[in-house]
Design a protein around this motif. Structure first.
Motif, PDB file in Angstrom:
ATOM      1  N   VAL A  61      -1.916  70.806  48.199  1.00  0.00           N
ATOM      2  CA  VAL A  61      -3.158  70.103  48.815  1.00  0.00           C
ATOM      3  C   VAL A  61      -3.512  68.789  48.087  1.00  0.00           C
ATOM      4  O   VAL A  61      -3.012  68.483  46.917  1.00  0.00           O
ATOM      5  CB  VAL A  61      -4.402  71.131  48.747  1.00  0.00           C
ATOM      6  N   ILE A  62      -4.258  68.136  48.625  1.00  0.00           N
ATOM      7  CA  ILE A  62      -5.078  66.959  48.162  1.00  0.00           C
ATOM      8  C   ILE A  62      -6.695  67.086  48.100  1.00  0.00           C
ATOM      9  O   ILE A  62      -7.191  67.483  49.200  1.00  0.00           O
ATOM     10  CB  ILE A  62      -4.851  65.707  49.105  1.00  0.00           C
ATOM     11  N   LEU A 117      -0.240  62.290  63.432  1.00  0.00           N
ATOM     12  CA  LEU A 117      -1.443  61.694  62.678  1.00  0.00           C
ATOM     13  C   LEU A 117      -1.398  62.341  61.382  1.00  0.00           C
ATOM     14  O   LEU A 117      -2.096  61.552  60.284  1.00  0.00           O
ATOM     15  CB  LEU A 117      -2.581  62.277  63.741  1.00  0.00           C
ATOM     16  N   ALA A 118      -1.291  63.602  61.233  1.00  0.00           N
ATOM     17  CA  ALA A 118      -1.259  64.076  59.827  1.00  0.00           C
ATOM     18  C   ALA A 118      -0.065  63.681  58.813  1.00  0.00           C
ATOM     19  O   ALA A 118      -0.552  63.395  57.599  1.00  0.00           O
ATOM     20  CB  ALA A 118      -1.090  65.830  59.970  1.00  0.00           C
ATOM     21  N   VAL A 146      -4.154  78.360  58.989  1.00  0.00           N
ATOM     22  CA  VAL A 146      -3.909  77.026  59.046  1.00  0.00           C
ATOM     23  C   VAL A 146      -2.785  76.597  58.133  1.00  0.00           C
ATOM     24  O   VAL A 146      -2.445  77.019  57.036  1.00  0.00           O
ATOM     25  CB  VAL A 146      -5.041  76.058  58.900  1.00  0.00           C
ATOM     26  N   GLY A 147      -2.030  75.418  58.583  1.00  0.00           N
ATOM     27  CA  GLY A 147      -0.762  75.044  57.557  1.00  0.00           C
ATOM     28  C   GLY A 147      -0.993  73.658  57.531  1.00  0.00           C
ATOM     29  O   GLY A 147      -1.940  72.929  57.318  1.00  0.00           O
ATOM     30  N   SER A 148       0.053  72.936  57.060  1.00  0.00           N
ATOM     31  CA  SER A 148       0.026  71.516  56.858  1.00  0.00           C
ATOM     32  C   SER A 148      -0.614  70.728  57.741  1.00  0.00           C
ATOM     33  O   SER A 148      -0.333  70.871  59.113  1.00  0.00           O
ATOM     34  CB  SER A 148       1.568  71.027  56.427  1.00  0.00           C
ATOM     35  N   GLY A 149      -1.129  69.564  57.325  1.00  0.00           N
ATOM     36  CA  GLY A 149      -2.079  68.629  58.492  1.00  0.00           C
ATOM     37  C   GLY A 149      -3.368  69.223  58.759  1.00  0.00           C
ATOM     38  O   GLY A 149      -3.980  68.485  59.275  1.00  0.00           O
ATOM     39  N   THR A 184      -1.042  69.684  52.397  1.00  0.00           N
ATOM     40  CA  THR A 184       0.134  69.010  52.767  1.00  0.00           C
ATOM     41  C   THR A 184       1.579  69.889  52.990  1.00  0.00           C
ATOM     42  O   THR A 184       2.356  69.494  53.445  1.00  0.00           O
ATOM     43  CB  THR A 184       0.344  68.079  51.845  1.00  0.00           C
ATOM     44  N   ARG A 185       1.372  70.963  52.361  1.00  0.00           N
ATOM     45  CA  ARG A 185       2.727  72.090  52.251  1.00  0.00           C
ATOM     46  C   ARG A 185       1.906  73.380  52.125  1.00  0.00           C
ATOM     47  O   ARG A 185       1.269  73.464  51.190  1.00  0.00           O
ATOM     48  CB  ARG A 185       3.548  71.374  51.629  1.00  0.00           C
TER      49      ARG A 185
END
Length: 682
Positions: free
Chosen positions: A275-276, A181-182, A246-249, A225-226
């Motif tokens: 990030v976005i 999903l991520a 917390v990590g990516s996604g 995102t990373r």
């Protein structure tokens, strides 16, 4: 007018009225209507249909005169407004055949026996109405969440919302794992901003960059995102603690972004992180331009919220378990400290009991012989009468010290001419002028024989007194030891603090008699407290004072109270002239596992910590004043919580304790003095 109706059918007006009262909490969201017969109920249902309402619940009595309530329930499926209605059957007493009929027809959800309990009726309605409401998807479920089962309603609401976002290739998005999903959300966002990122939404932050600030407004949503981000929260003292990584996604700032509330935590990057970053305007633009992204993103957002919620619940459960464990550990700590102290006291108490028990045994053996001598006495009537006076006097007076007896016997020897007779007469109190002239000189020719006979009376009175003193001594020791050793009584009582102090001093008598003890008791009001818990405080303070002094030391116990003072409180001071405590250590003595005991003295390092907690439970304070090699003073301050009318009983109490203290100082040497006197008489 509400969408749903609760219909109450019973031919007894009192039952209908009670139902109306018990159902009043539900009247804001459900219309409550009544009927007293099946015909009346059918007319009511027709009216409900005209109003465009539905019957959510039917509460029906089984016995309706000539009609049967179960028959009415069975027919509910034939009416359009009651097809899905939940049903409750009322019975004067359990009727298995009636209940089984309704169950077999599939139209009974619950059965209540009259008279019912209001709480039980509410539980039934909450459960059944929740089931009914969530079967109506067009209804606004959230408005029922505060009245009915909010967990079921919220879960159903979330499921419905997620279901509404399913479309196209994400029709089964709820079955996607988090990584997939991520990845789909990341690809969709990068696709949107590729070559069209004038807002610089796609960013790279270095380690230590702050994304959100706890307690401050937040207008952005960060999609990782990373990389990795840690979330921190501050405690009451302002210290920062990491709560999650917390990590990516994952999303940062989601809750504050959606609710427009202040940030719950501070988010800081732990390494170089991509990030976005979206503000509300950009977020709306992205979602409107790519309809397939909205359900994906919503699904991801709900999963983040769900994980946070589950994490909070697990944390709360761990905290509750930790608090329970701490409470159990604290109680165990108190018990260990008490038993450790009790272990130290047992040997001293056993030794202290041995002296009076030995004196009683020795006195009883002597009395056996003396009684026989008294029964064979050859004294005349007057001398026997004087013998009884000597016996009574010996029971009430304290024996003379050796030096005083020797001095007075020397003076009497010149009159009587016999040293041994003079010494016996002095011990029996016959050396005053009246006794010499009335009893001794008139019988000088047979005085030695008469005095020897009188000596038996004196010995009996002396040993009866000794047995009485020793018995009271044993009773005091046993009472104090039982009071200290029994399981704590958590109930509070109105007590005089002197009583607990005195009991504690009795327990320590074997050690205290090697020191000089001064007690200065003020007139105190009774206070409401846990006396056994406070006795543990006195035990620790006195034990610490004894460990601090070198024989012979000085220990002072003082109580203070000023009735007209602004702060109505009692001070209890325990002071010793021991080695003292340096200023640097004074700040640590109340810490757990810290001890100042000299090598060879037993100390768990938990006594003063437990004392402090007990005093704080009584809304009091405990503090220390000390100078190295000079003194240490522990000061306990306890508030007075009740009217001072109880003070009137305190002066007599205080006076009695002063008297008791003086008497104890006399009595504790009694067995030795009795032995010494007996030797001299022989």
């Amino acid at each position: 007018m509400n969408s749903f109706v609760i219909l109450c059918l019973d031919d007894e007006p009192s039952i209908v009225e009670r139902l109306r009262q018990d159902l009043s909490p539900f009247s804001d969201l459900f219309d409550i209507v009544e009927a007293d017969s099946i015909d009346d109920a059918n007319d009511t249902l027709a009216f409900i249909e005209q109003q465009g309402q539905q019957a959510a619940m039917v509460i029906c009595d089984n016995d309706l005169g000539a009609d049967n309530g179960v028959d009415f329930l069975v027919q509910l499926d034939n009416h359009p407004v009651t097809k899905r209605a939940r049903t409750v059957l009322l019975n004067d007493k359990p009727q298995i055949d009636v209940i089984m009929q309704a169950v077999n027809e599939g139209r009974l959800n619950y059965c209540l026996t009259k008279p019912w309990q209001r709480e039980e009726l509410h539980r039934v309605l909450i459960k059944e109405l929740t089931t009914y409401v969530i079967k109506h998807p067009d209804e606004d479920w959230l408005k029922y969440s505060q009245l009915l089962d909010h967990r079921r309603i919220l879960k159903a609401h979330i499921d419905r919302q997620m279901s509404s976002f399913r479309s196209g290739f994400i029709r089964h998005g709820d079955q996607l794992d988090d990584t997939t999903l991520a990845s789909q959300v990341t690809d969709a966002l990068h696709s949107f901003f590729q070559g069209n990122d004038e807002h610089k939404a796609c960013r790279t932050y270095s380690e230590g960059h702050v994304l959100t600030h706890e307690g401050e407004a937040n207008s952005f949503l960060w999609f990782i995102t990373r990389g990795e981000v840690a979330l921190y929260k501050k405690d009451e003292d302002g210290f920062k603690h990491e709560v999650v990584r917390v990590g990516s996604g994952n999303l940062i700032g989601g809750m504050s972004f959606v609710t427009d509330e202040a940030s719950f935590s501070t988010g800081i990057t732990l390494c170089q992180t991509d990030v976005i970053k979206l503000d509300r305007q950009l977020f709306t633009k992205v979602m409107n331009s790519q309809s397939e992204l909205l359900p994906l993103f919503t699904n991801l957002l709900l999963r983040n919220f769900n994980r946070r919620l589950q994490g909070s619940i697990k944390t709360e459960m761990r905290l509750q378990q930790t608090l329970k464990s701490l409470d159990e550990a604290y109680q165990e700590l108190i018990d260990k400290e008490k038993m450790a102290m009790l272990g130290q006291l047992v040997a001293g108490v056993a030794h202290e009991l041995n002296n009076p028990v030995s004196a009683i045994l020795r006195g009883s053996d002597t009395l056996k012989e003396t009684i026989c001598k008294l029964t064979d006495s050859q004294l005349n009537h007057d001398n026997q009468t004087q013998g009884n006076v000597i016996l009574q006097r010996a029971m009430q007076s304290r024996p003379l010290s050796t030096s005083e007896a020797r001095q007075r016997a020397k003076q009497l020897e010149a009159t009587l001419g016999d040293r041994q007779t003079a010494r016996k007469a002095v011990l029996m109190g016959l050396d005053d002028t009246d006794s010499i002239e009335r009893w001794l000189l008139p019988q000088k020719h047979q005085l030695k024989t008469v005095v020897d006979e009188w000596e038996h009376y004196y010995q009996m009175g002396n040993f009866l007194r000794s047995i009485n003193v020793c018995a009271h001594r044993i009773a005091d020791l046993v009472k104090s030891l039982k009071s200290y050793a029994r399981q704590d009584d958590e109930n509070t009582h109105d007590v005089d603090l002197h009583e607990g102090l005195e009991d504690t001093l009795v327990i320590f008598e074997n050690r205290l008699k090697r020191h000089h003890v001064t007690k200065e008791y003020a007139e105190l009001p009774h206070i409401r407290c846990q006396p056994i818990a406070l006795q543990q405080v006195w035990t620790n303070l006195i034990a610490n004072a004894l460990d601090a002094v070198i024989e012979p030391g000085e220990i002072r116990i003082t109580t203070q109270f000023t009735p007209n003072s602004h702060q109505q409180s009692i001070d209890i001071l325990v002071e010793d002239n021991g080695k003292g405590i340096p200023q640097a250590q004074q700040e640590k003595v109340f810490e757990l596992n810290y001890t100042t005991k000299r090598e060879g003295n037993f100390g768990l390092g938990i006594g003063l910590s437990v004392c402090q907690q007990i005093i704080h439970q009584h809304n009091g304070t405990i503090r220390i004043e000390s100078e190295p090699e000079t003194f240490t003073r522990m000061i306990v301050t306890l508030p007075v919580h009740q009217n001072y009318s109880s003070v009137q009983a305190a002066p007599d109490k205080a006076a009695s304790y002063k008297s008791r203290s003086s008497q104890t100082d006399q009595d504790k040497t009694e067995p030795d003095q009795i032995r010494h006197s007996h030797k001299e008489m022989l």
